[in-house]
Design a protein around this motif. Structure first.
Motif, PDB file in Angstrom:
ATOM      1  N   GLN A  51      46.014  31.033  96.273  1.00 19.33           N
ATOM      2  CA  GLN A  51      46.781  31.663  95.181  1.00 19.33           C
ATOM      3  C   GLN A  51      48.288  31.452  95.326  1.00 19.33           C
ATOM      4  OE1 GLN A  51      45.805  35.689  94.072  1.00 19.33           O
ATOM      5  NE2 GLN A  51      43.702  35.434  94.746  1.00 19.33           N
ATOM      6  N   ILE A  52      48.736  31.154  96.541  1.00 16.65           N
ATOM      7  CA  ILE A  52      50.179  30.981  96.757  1.00 16.65           C
ATOM      8  C   ILE A  52      50.515  29.607  97.326  1.00 16.65           C
ATOM      9  CG2 ILE A  52      50.766  33.437  96.937  1.00 16.65           C
ATOM     10  CD1 ILE A  52      50.573  33.134  99.993  1.00 16.65           C
ATOM     11  N   ASP A  53      49.557  28.719  97.287  1.00 16.44           N
ATOM     12  CA  ASP A  53      49.736  27.373  97.838  1.00 16.44           C
ATOM     13  C   ASP A  53      50.961  26.652  97.289  1.00 16.44           C
ATOM     14  OD1 ASP A  53      48.402  26.176  99.899  1.00 16.44           O
ATOM     15  OD2 ASP A  53      47.405  24.721  98.600  1.00 16.44           O
ATOM     16  N   ASP A  54      51.313  26.925  96.042  1.00 17.91           N
ATOM     17  CA  ASP A  54      52.476  26.280  95.411  1.00 17.91           C
ATOM     18  C   ASP A  54      53.780  26.622  96.127  1.00 17.91           C
ATOM     19  OD1 ASP A  54      50.730  25.272  93.567  1.00 17.91           O
ATOM     20  OD2 ASP A  54      51.401  26.548  91.918  1.00 17.91           O
ATOM     21  N   TYR A  55      53.768  27.681  96.941  1.00 17.20           N
ATOM     22  CA  TYR A  55      54.998  28.138  97.599  1.00 17.20           C
ATOM     23  C   TYR A  55      55.095  27.701  99.063  1.00 17.20           C
ATOM     24  CZ  TYR A  55      55.822  30.653  93.364  1.00 17.20           C
ATOM     25  OH  TYR A  55      56.044  30.944  92.051  1.00 17.20           O
ATOM     26  N   LYS A  56      54.277  26.714  99.449  1.00 20.12           N
ATOM     27  CA  LYS A  56      54.319  26.256 100.846  1.00 20.12           C
ATOM     28  C   LYS A  56      55.708  25.790 101.252  1.00 20.12           C
ATOM     29  CE  LYS A  56      50.377  25.339 103.431  1.00 20.12           C
ATOM     30  NZ  LYS A  56      49.036  24.886 103.433  1.00 20.12           N
ATOM     31  N   SER A  57      56.397  25.121 100.334  1.00 22.09           N
ATOM     32  CA  SER A  57      57.742  24.629 100.673  1.00 22.09           C
ATOM     33  C   SER A  57      58.822  25.270  99.799  1.00 22.09           C
ATOM     34  CB  SER A  57      57.795  23.107 100.542  1.00 22.09           C
ATOM     35  OG  SER A  57      57.459  22.744  99.222  1.00 22.09           O
ATOM     36  N   LYS A  58      58.432  26.301  99.040  1.00 18.27           N
ATOM     37  CA  LYS A  58      59.396  27.038  98.214  1.00 18.27           C
ATOM     38  C   LYS A  58      59.568  28.436  98.800  1.00 18.27           C
ATOM     39  CE  LYS A  58      57.698  24.860  93.974  1.00 18.27           C
ATOM     40  NZ  LYS A  58      56.879  25.154  92.799  1.00 18.27           N
ATOM     41  N   GLU A  59      60.605  29.111  98.353  1.00 21.19           N
ATOM     42  CA  GLU A  59      60.869  30.462  98.847  1.00 21.19           C
ATOM     43  C   GLU A  59      59.745  31.422  98.454  1.00 21.19           C
ATOM     44  OE1 GLU A  59      64.354  33.859  98.774  1.00 21.19           O
ATOM     45  OE2 GLU A  59      64.422  32.220  97.333  1.00 21.19           O
ATOM     46  N   LEU A  60      59.309  32.208  99.434  1.00 22.51           N
ATOM     47  CA  LEU A  60      58.251  33.180  99.222  1.00 22.51           C
ATOM     48  C   LEU A  60      58.678  34.498  99.871  1.00 22.51           C
ATOM     49  CD1 LEU A  60      55.309  33.721  98.273  1.00 22.51           C
ATOM     50  CD2 LEU A  60      54.563  32.961 100.528  1.00 22.51           C
ATOM     51  N   VAL A  61      58.847  35.539  99.051  1.00 21.30           N
ATOM     52  CA  VAL A  61      59.244  36.857  99.546  1.00 21.30           C
ATOM     53  C   VAL A  61      57.988  37.709  99.659  1.00 21.30           C
ATOM     54  CG1 VAL A  61      60.562  38.961  99.049  1.00 21.30           C
ATOM     55  CG2 VAL A  61      61.548  36.704  98.517  1.00 21.30           C
ATOM     56  N   VAL A  62      57.777  38.308 100.841  1.00 19.54           N
ATOM     57  CA  VAL A  62      56.633  39.197 101.043  1.00 19.54           C
ATOM     58  C   VAL A  62      57.148  40.612 101.303  1.00 19.54           C
ATOM     59  CG1 VAL A  62      54.981  37.459 101.833  1.00 19.54           C
ATOM     60  CG2 VAL A  62      56.501  38.521 103.493  1.00 19.54           C
ATOM     61  N   HIS A  63      56.411  41.598 100.795  1.00 20.53           N
ATOM     62  CA  HIS A  63      56.828  42.984 101.046  1.00 20.53           C
ATOM     63  C   HIS A  63      55.625  43.897 101.177  1.00 20.53           C
ATOM     64  CE1 HIS A  63      56.208  45.620  97.508  1.00 20.53           C
ATOM     65  NE2 HIS A  63      56.262  44.522  96.795  1.00 20.53           N
ATOM     66  N   CYS A  64      55.879  45.051 101.789  1.00 18.69           N
ATOM     67  CA  CYS A  64      54.870  46.101 101.921  1.00 18.69           C
ATOM     68  C   CYS A  64      55.586  47.438 101.744  1.00 18.69           C
ATOM     69  CB  CYS A  64      54.140  45.999 103.266  1.00 18.69           C
ATOM     70  SG  CYS A  64      55.216  46.258 104.692  1.00 18.69           S
ATOM     71  N   ARG A  65      55.087  48.477 102.392  1.00 18.06           N
ATOM     72  CA  ARG A  65      55.702  49.798 102.239  1.00 18.06           C
ATOM     73  C   ARG A  65      57.013  49.904 103.022  1.00 18.06           C
ATOM     74  NH1 ARG A  65      55.463  54.349 105.132  1.00 18.06           N
ATOM     75  NH2 ARG A  65      53.908  53.447 106.507  1.00 18.06           N
ATOM     76  N   SER A  66      56.973  49.456 104.286  1.00 16.78           N
ATOM     77  CA  SER A  66      58.157  49.635 105.137  1.00 16.78           C
ATOM     78  C   SER A  66      58.697  48.347 105.755  1.00 16.78           C
ATOM     79  CB  SER A  66      57.822  50.611 106.269  1.00 16.78           C
ATOM     80  OG  SER A  66      56.854  50.019 107.120  1.00 16.78           O
ATOM     81  N   GLY A  67      57.952  47.265 105.644  1.00 21.36           N
ATOM     82  CA  GLY A  67      58.397  46.001 106.217  1.00 21.36           C
ATOM     83  C   GLY A  67      57.582  45.531 107.413  1.00 21.36           C
ATOM     84  N   ALA A  68      56.704  46.377 107.954  1.00 23.98           N
ATOM     85  CA  ALA A  68      55.924  46.017 109.142  1.00 23.98           C
ATOM     86  C   ALA A  68      54.767  45.064 108.811  1.00 23.98           C
ATOM     87  CB  ALA A  68      55.400  47.265 109.839  1.00 23.98           C
ATOM     88  N   ARG A  69      53.946  45.427 107.827  1.00 24.34           N
ATOM     89  CA  ARG A  69      52.819  44.552 107.456  1.00 24.34           C
ATOM     90  C   ARG A  69      53.320  43.225 106.905  1.00 24.34           C
ATOM     91  NH1 ARG A  69      49.355  48.553 103.779  1.00 24.34           N
ATOM     92  NH2 ARG A  69      51.357  49.632 103.764  1.00 24.34           N
ATOM     93  N   SER A  70      54.390  43.286 106.121  1.00 26.12           N
ATOM     94  CA  SER A  70      54.894  42.031 105.553  1.00 26.12           C
ATOM     95  C   SER A  70      55.519  41.151 106.625  1.00 26.12           C
ATOM     96  CB  SER A  70      55.862  42.288 104.393  1.00 26.12           C
ATOM     97  OG  SER A  70      56.832  43.252 104.726  1.00 26.12           O
TER      98      SER A  70
END
Length: 102
Positions: A51-70
Motif C-alpha cells: 500500500q505504500i510501495d510508491d514511497y520507497k524513495s519518497k518522503e514518508l511520515v509515520v505517526h502514532c499516539r506519542s511517537g514510540a510505535r511510529s
C-alpha cells in the motif's frame, strides 16, 4: 532522514504538500481521532507494505499516539528499503496540543 516536529507537519498539511503519511495506531484509535493519514496498524505493517510501495524513495511520515510505535515503524520500514522515513515527534498527542495553543 531527520524526524519531523508537529509545527512542520501542520504547516505542510496546510499547504497540502505531497508526502506519504501513515498512522500506525490501531483502527479504533484512528476512528476516535486522526489527521487524515493512511491507517496501517503497526502489527499489520509487514503485511501491507504494498500500500505504500510508491514511497520507497519518497518522503514518508509515520505517526502514532506519542511517537514510540511510529519510531518502531520507521526502523522497520528502513530495513525494507524505505529511505526517507520521518517519525512525527510526540505523535498525534503533541499535534493536538499544538492546535489547542493555536
Amino acid at each position: 532522514m531527520e524526524d519531523i516536529n508537529v509545527q512542520e507537519l501542520k504547516e505542510r498539511l496546510e499547504k497540502k504538500e505531497e508526502f506519504g503519511f501513515v498512522d500506525v495506531r490501531e483502527e479504533w484509535e484512528y476512528e476516535e481521532d486522526n489527521l487524515g493519514a493512511l491507517n496501517i496498524p503497526l502489527s499489520q505493517l509487514p503485511h501491507q507494505l504494498d500500500q505504500i510501495d510508491d514511497y520507497k524513495s519518497k518522503e514518508l511520515v509515520v505517526h502514532c499516539r506519542s511517537g514510540a510505535r511510529s519510531d518502531n515503524a520507521k526502523k522497520f520500514l528502513q530495513t525494507k528499503g524505505f529511505s526517507k522515513v520521518r517519525n512525527l515527534l510526540g505523535g498525534i498527542n503533541a499535534y493536538r496540543e499544538l492546535e489547542e495553543k493555536g
